[in-house]
Design a protein around this motif. Structure first.
Motif, short mmCIF file in Angstrom:
data_model
loop_
_atom_site.label_atom_id
_atom_site.label_comp_id
_atom_site.label_asym_id
_atom_site.label_seq_id
_atom_site.Cartn_x
_atom_site.Cartn_y
_atom_site.Cartn_z
N PRO A 198 -4.70 -3.38 -4.32
CA PRO A 198 -3.81 -3.49 -3.17
C PRO A 198 -4.77 -3.63 -2.06
N VAL A 199 -4.09 -4.09 -0.81
CA VAL A 199 -4.89 -4.13 0.36
C VAL A 199 -4.26 -3.20 1.49
N HIS A 200 -5.02 -2.13 1.99
CA HIS A 200 -4.52 -1.29 3.10
C HIS A 200 -5.01 -1.99 4.40
N LEU A 244 6.39 -1.76 19.89
CA LEU A 244 4.99 -1.60 19.18
C LEU A 244 5.21 -0.30 18.67
N VAL A 245 4.62 -0.39 17.31
CA VAL A 245 4.24 0.91 16.33
C VAL A 245 2.80 1.19 16.51
N GLU A 246 2.56 2.61 16.80
CA GLU A 246 0.99 2.92 16.83
C GLU A 246 0.93 4.04 15.79
N PRO A 247 -0.02 3.83 14.75
CA PRO A 247 -0.84 2.75 14.49
C PRO A 247 -0.18 1.70 13.64
N GLY A 248 -0.61 0.67 13.38
CA GLY A 248 -0.25 -0.39 12.57
C GLY A 248 -0.75 -0.33 11.24
N GLU A 249 0.07 -0.06 10.19
CA GLU A 249 -0.73 0.09 8.73
C GLU A 249 0.36 -0.76 7.87
N ALA A 265 3.55 1.50 7.04
CA ALA A 265 3.01 2.92 7.24
C ALA A 265 3.09 3.74 5.99
N PRO A 266 2.09 3.39 5.00
CA PRO A 266 2.28 4.02 3.73
C PRO A 266 2.08 5.58 3.78
N ALA A 267 2.76 6.31 2.82
CA ALA A 267 2.71 7.77 2.99
C ALA A 267 1.38 7.94 2.05
N SER A 268 1.25 7.22 1.11
CA SER A 268 0.03 7.52 0.52
C SER A 268 -0.77 6.23 0.04
N VAL A 269 -1.85 6.16 -0.07
CA VAL A 269 -2.64 4.64 -0.32
C VAL A 269 -3.34 4.69 -1.69
N PRO A 270 -3.35 3.70 -2.66
CA PRO A 270 -3.94 3.97 -3.79
C PRO A 270 -5.46 3.94 -3.77
N SER A 271 -5.84 4.81 -4.74
CA SER A 271 -7.50 4.99 -4.56
C SER A 271 -8.35 3.78 -4.62
N ASP A 272 -7.98 2.74 -5.22
CA ASP A 272 -8.76 1.45 -5.53
C ASP A 272 -8.29 0.59 -4.37
N ALA A 273 -7.56 0.73 -3.32
CA ALA A 273 -7.14 0.03 -2.43
C ALA A 273 -8.42 -0.55 -1.55
N THR A 274 -8.46 -1.86 -1.20
CA THR A 274 -9.48 -2.54 -0.18
C THR A 274 -8.89 -2.01 1.15
N VAL A 275 -9.74 -1.39 1.89
CA VAL A 275 -9.28 -1.09 3.34
C VAL A 275 -9.83 -2.23 4.21
N ILE A 276 -9.01 -2.83 5.21
CA ILE A 276 -9.34 -3.55 6.19
C ILE A 276 -8.86 -3.05 7.40
N ASP A 277 -9.89 -2.55 8.21
CA ASP A 277 -9.65 -1.64 9.53
C ASP A 277 -9.82 -2.86 10.72
#
Length: 419
Positions: A10-12, A26-31, A43-55
């Motif tokens: 998954p991608v966060h 507008l929603v802050e932050p955008g996730e 706005a995920p409450a939790s993110v899988p540990s294997d997720a790829t983060v794109i900030d």
């Protein structure tokens, strides 16, 4: 149908802000949490540990934008020769479209309607082929809703031999290529486009500004022919879009049941009210009235543009004020491919709010193409996401500065937000 892809983690996707198009906030932050082609959570409450983060940092996430009138097979690289209609064979024209499709996608437009080929192809539907190549992942480009060949009468505005005033028998065209006269031929032309993959039908209901064959807006197809075209398309579940400018042609198109008017430059207040009453979409293509280069056009066509274009800008302002359902469309390459966001600025200049202009390129466009899987950043929808700097609700111009493009969960552009 897109080609099957190897399952990815998954991608966060994170940014400073995100636009909720439905609420206009507008929603802050955008996730967003994205799995494969779709958004699975906002706005995920939790993110899988294997997720790829794109900030992405200090940018605003928007749904992928949509352009409801382009012709990717025209314009683009090395297109200035007026002899392109008889110089480009179908292979060259398709390769031209590859470059134009990539440019359009990188500009943040993830869905387009390719509204009607008007070139000689030997009956091939090049925009359908382009759509297939993009869907298979062979080339980069937006999702394409193809029209196949535009349906037009001999000498009509979308008869390609008309634009350069070719002599008789130069570049002969067939009914399959959209040149159709009379009820029987227009039915055959529509059926051929549908048979070979068209997902919308484009018809030439009136003359145009760049037409050599009469005044802008003059009705070209008869009422009976227009009704036959609509009947064939609607029985197959397809909408009909009509190039249409003048009052008589507009009324005939609306009475025939046309779903979408392209341009509508010379509509009266009464015709505008009819569009509102019947829920007809309008693709205003209003930026081309100030951005289209007509310097190489014949003097009589330049004179026609000088008369029609200022009038058209006032027409679109009245349509906005009266509440016509306006979807974003540029008529590229009437303006260059990749500058599609110029239409949003023009719509705001004509009286739209920035939010309404964004909706014209997202939720309204999605409704026009009967796509309930895009146009908003919501769980379950396609992960078609772009990012722009600043606040598009106060400065629509930031839509010209796209820093990030994702289509179906795959990244096609990613630039440093600080660049």
């Amino acid at each position: 149908m897109s080609r099957p892809r190897t399952p990815q983690p998954p991608v966060h996707l994170r940014a400073a802000r995100m636009l909720d198009v439905a609420k206009g906030e507008l929603v802050e932050p955008g996730e967003l949490l994205i799995q494969d082609e779709h958004i699975v959570e906002v706005a995920p409450a939790s993110v899988p540990s294997d997720a790829t983060v794109i900030d992405l940092g200090d940018v605003t996430l928007l749904p992928g934008l949509m352009d409801m009138e382009v012709n990717l097979l025209l314009g683009g690289p090395d297109h200035r020769s007026p002899l392109n209609p008889v110089q480009d064979d179908p292979a060259v024209r398709t390769l031209r479209a590859v470059a134009n499709a990539r440019r359009t996608l990188r500009a943040g437009f993830t869905t387009v309607r390719n509204l009607g080929l008007f070139v000689q192809t030997g009956g091939l539907l090049l925009d359908v082929a382009l759509k297939k190549a993009i869907d298979h992942g062979w080339i980069e480009g937006p999702r394409v809703v193809p029209a196949g060949h535009a349906i037009t009468p001999t000498g009509g505005h979308l008869d390609p031999t008309m634009f350069q005033a070719f002599a008789p028998h130069i570049m002969p065209l067939t009914v399959e290529e959209g040149i159709a006269n009379g009820v029987d031929e227009v039915r055959k032309a529509v059926r051929y486009q549908i048979k070979h993959g068209a997902r919308v039908i484009k018809v030439c209901a009136s003359n145009g500004v760049m037409s050599h064959t009469g005044p802008a807006g003059a009705q070209q197809y008869s009422d009976d022919e227009l009704r036959a075209i609509v009947d064939e398309a609607h029985r197959a579940g397809l909408k009909v879009a009509a190039h249409c400018m003048g009052e008589q042609a507009l009324r005939a198109a609306l009475d025939a049941g046309i779903d979408c008017i392209e341009h509508g430059f010379l509509a009266s207040d009464e015709a505008i009210e009819l569009m509102v009453e019947r829920g007809t979409f309008l693709v205003a293509t209003t930026y081309l009235t100030e951005g289209m280069d007509v310097t190489n056009a014949a003097p009589e066509l330049q004179a026609k543009a000088a008369e029609v274009f200022p009038r058209s800008r006032a027409t679109i302002s009245r349509a906005i004020q009266r509440g016509v359902r306006i979807a974003c469309g540029t008529d590229a390459p009437a303006i260059p491919h990749g500058r599609n966001a110029k239409e949003l600025l023009a719509l705001v200049d004509r009286g739209m709010t920035p939010l309404a202009a964004i909706r014209a390129a997202t939720t309204v466009a999605a409704e026009l193409v009967d796509a309930d899987d895009r146009g908003r950043l919501e769980a379950g929808l396609l992960a078609d996401v772009i990012a722009v700097p600043g606040d598009p609700l106060t400065d629509i111009g930031v839509t010209q500065d796209v820093r990030f493009v994702m289509k179906g969960g795959q990244v096609y552009r990613h630039e440093d937000a600080a660049a």
